[in-house]
Design an enzyme around this catalytic site. Structure first.
Site: not given
Ligand SMILES: Cc1ncc(C[n+]2csc(CCOP(=O)(O)OP(=O)(O)O)c2C)c(N)n1
Lengths: 163, 569
Positions: B50, B112-113, B162, B479
């Site tokens: 979803e 439920f749900q 529902k 990042m």
């Molecule tokens: C759902 C979610 N969880 C954690 C984060 C924290 N976060 C920001 S950037 C990042 C790393 C992303 O890694 P990747 O997709 O491999 O991209 P890169 O930075 O290596 O280009 C994380 C964990 C986030 N933005 N969103």
């Protein structure tokens, strides 16, 4: 600074929680909040007492206005207004205290609305300060229970919040 | 005419001319699915999760100006949708989410749900409704679409129990909406607009700072005309890219945490700042107190009064639809005899040029041995002629895409700016591709982000969506790794992505084409080959330099001029 904000909103399930949720989500203070339907039963009138810097109060007003259920917002403290709060206070009333407590209630223009062999319940309305003063004037070991509604406010004279 | 609640829902969607609904069935929405089955006007896209449905509806909306629609069941269906809803809310995306709810007779009994959908979503929707009477469905859905697209747009949830979808009521789709507690700003205040024109004409160091509001109100033409008329330096936020042509000489590029040096310096040192549909976000102006140290006059145009004076003091607020305000401002300026002082403006531009040289525009040192992520984006830009719809996930790759892909048009750059939701890119690309069947759609992602909604590769197969996945695979949550390198003593706590899947095989397992690219010399040919495959989804796994960092960088909590520049300069 303390502000007293009045709002009109649609009287629908969930409207209150939208306002309360807004205050908690954005970290605004709520000193008190009162709400009840108006003479038009599709509307509710709410009074919120809050505090914050001018910038915070401006945001509170804007954020409240943004809620889809809120029809109008008025910061009563920006002009002349009246503010009343209701308190029900149950006091331990035995022996000599009975006479003294009745006298105190009279001085504050309170009414004793329930009497038992050992207690009085006093109804008092007024500003927050007046209610605070009453509490301060009573010895704390005589206070059995207090219930306060929080302030309800209305503008003076021609200052009207209506749609 | 008496119809069941479910029939009414589908009729309402038809009335709203919804072409695609993104959804996932379950017990509480079975009657609605049954009605979808019986017609073919509203097409349903079955996602695999979803969250994907909501992001797809979001990408559909961002790339088209339409309201995106998602349909989910109660309980886990709704909770899975929440991240998507919050993502749309933070970026003010028009969307209607319809969720099933347990029957009214058991609401509140931990059935439920059952979850309190209205309660859970309250802080991340523009508004939401629980419909308790089938007779209210049509008016509620009408209101939901109206609220979603007017004023400051946003997601609206309609929760339908529902039994309500199975009971009958007279169907009549309202032609008009009236919500007595809701009004939307239109034109701005004319006196304020004339005042703004005067301030711009007299400014010595003016800057235009344009955000996502320009895109949402379709005001790119007006913005471009204004900037060109006065010769103003213009910077766009991450959400506003494409609102002003990125390749134009008056563009300073993106500002903010990873904005260009010249954009941030100009922002910091201007004397008159025209902020348009932007909200002085912490990732944009950095430290508010540092920003406030330099005196400057701020004119702020926005449709949402609560965005004005929220984080910075504003000298001239103008509440209104950005498009209408800009049009009026343009009229005033065009009919004014006064022109900006050319020599004063030229001095300002000279100063900006100095910053451009110092900041080296955007610079990185390319390599023959190892693929630099920026190089991939530059080639992507070239090969797609700068005209693709680019969706992105969240991380370094997102910033490189924003920096190196020069967006000249609005609604070409689709990313989760406000919430920063990893997993957004691929489903958003699905929505964008469906509503723009002839467009080239690419999803720039990282090996971390793509795994958050990788299951949607299956949806892409079913609906033959020829998206190009450009994965910048640095084997790290890049990042996070960058912040750990800069601010946490190189302690790479849990940011290495061990045990990565073989993305080529994975793509193939889903019935797509996978490519793995290790050498810089293969980047361009691979991209050419992939984009030549007009009918296929191609997953490109670019093995990039895992040590590369995003520059410039204004560290969190610092001021705009306290920037770290690349050591490669
Ligand atoms: C759902 C979610 N969880 C954690 C984060 C924290 N976060 C920001 S950037 C990042 C790393 C992303 O890694 P990747 O997709 O491999 O991209 P890169 O930075 O290596 O280009 C994380 C964990 C986030 N933005 N969103």
């Amino acid at each position: 600074m303390r502000h007293i904000i009045s709002l009109l909103m649609v009287n629908e399930a969930g409207a209150l929680s939208r306002v309360a949720g807004l205050f908690s989500a954005r970290g605004y203070n709520i000193e008190s909040l009162t709400v009840a339907p108006t003479e038009d039963l599709t509307l509710s009138r709410m009074t919120i007492v809050t505090s914050g810097s001018d910038a915070v109060i401006e945001q509170i007003n804007k954020q409240l206005n943004k809620l889809v259920d809120v029809i109008a917002v008025l910061d009563l403290s920006e002009g002349d207004h009246l503010e009343r709060e209701l308190m029900l206070i149950k006091l331990k009333a035995e022996g000599e205290d009975r006479e003294e407590l009745k006298r105190m209630a009279d001085i504050f223009r309170g009414r004793i609305i329930d009497v038992s062999g050992t207690s009085y319940t006093v109804e008092l309305t007024g500003s927050r300060a007046k209610l605070d003063n009453f509490i301060a004037a009573i010895s704390s070991d005589l206070i059995l229970e207090t219930v306060r509604t929080g302030a309800s406010g209305i503008g003076r004279g021609e200052r009207i919040l209506k749609i | 005419m008496e119809l069941t609640g479910a029939e009414i829902v589908v009729r309402c969607l038809q009335e709203e001319q919804v072409e695609y609904v993104f959804g996932y069935p379950g017990g509480a929405v079975l009657f609605i699915y049954d009605e979808l089955f019986k017609q073919d006007k509203v097409k349903h896209v079955l996602v695999r999760h979803e969250q994907g449905a909501v992001h797809a509806a979001d990408g559909y909306a961002r790339s088209s100006e339409k309201v995106g629609v998602a349909l989910v069941t109660s309980g886990p269906g709704l909770t899975n949708a929440v991240t998507g809803i919050a993502t749309a809310y933070m970026d003010s995306i028009p969307m209607v989410v319809i969720s099933g709810q347990v029957p009214t007779s058991v609401i509140g009994e931990d059935a439920f749900q059952e979850v309190d959908a209205v309660g859970i979503t309250r802080p991340c929707v523009k508004h939401n409704f629980l419909v308790k009477d089938p007779g209210d469905i049509a008016s509620t859905i009408k209101k939901a679409f109206y609220l979603a697209r007017t004023g400051r747009p946003g997601p609206v949830l309609v929760d339908i129990p529902k039994d309500v979808s199975n009971q009958k009521a007279i169907f009549e789709y309202p032609t008009e909406v009236s919500i007595r507690s809701y009004s939307t700003p239109g034109k701005g205040d004319s006196t304020a607009i004339r005042h703004a024109a005067q301030m711009l004409l007299e400014a010595k160091r003016p800057v235009v700072y344009a955000g996502g509001g320009v895109i949402l109100s379709n005001a790119a033409t007006e913005l471009t005309a204004l900037v060109k008329l006065l010769g103003l330096p213009c910077t766009n936020t991450l959400m506003g890219l494409g609102g002003y042509p990125g390749t134009d000489e008056l563009s300073l590029g993106m500002l903010g945490m990873h904005g260009t040096y010249e954009a941030n310096m100009a922002m910091q040192h201007c004397d008159v700042l025209l902020a348009i549909g932007a909200r002085f976000d912490d990732r944009v102006i950095g430290n508010v107190d540092h920003f406030a140290q330099v005196p400057r006059k701020i004119i702020h145009l926005d449709i949402d009064p609560s965005s004005i004076a929220k984080r910075v003091k504003v000298d001239l607020p103008i509440v209104g639809d950005v498009k209408l305000v800009l049009a009026e401002l343009l009229d005033v300026l065009r009919s004014s005899k006064q022109k900006p002082d050319a020599t004063v403006l030229a001095d300002w531009w000279r100063e900006i040029e100095g910053w451009r040289t110092r900041g080296g525009r955007l610079a990185y040192r390319n390599s023959d041995e190892i693929i630099k992520p920026q190089y991939v984006i530059e080639k992507l830009y070239e090969i797609t002629g700068g005209d693709a719809i680019i969706t992105s996930d969240v991380g370094q790759h997102q910033m490189w895409a924003a920096q190196y892909y020069k967006f000249d048009k609005p609604r070409r750059w689709i990313n989760s700016g406000g919430l920063g939701t990893m997993g957004f890119g691929l489903p958003a690309a699905m929505g964008a591709q469906l509503i723009n069947p002839d467009a080239t759609v690419a999803c720039v992602t990282g090996e971390g982000s793509i795994q958050m909604n990788i299951q949607e590769l299956s949806t892409c197969k079913q609906f033959r969506l020829p998206i190009k996945v450009v994965a910048l695979n640095n084997r790290y949550l890049g990042m996070v790794r960058q912040w750990q390198e800069f601010f946490h003593g190189n302690r790479y706590s849990e940011s290495y992505m061990d045990a990565l899947p073989d993305f080529v095989k994975l793509a193939e397992a889903y019935g797509h084409i996978g490519m793995r690219i290790d050498k810089p010399s293969d980047v361009e040919p691979a991209l050419r080959e992939a984009f030549a495959r007009k009918d296929d989804l191609v997953f490109m796994d670019f093995r990039t330099d895992s040590t590369e960092n995003v520059f410039p960088m204004v560290p969190g909590g610092k001021g705009l001029s306290e920037v770290i520049l690349s050591e490669d300069l």
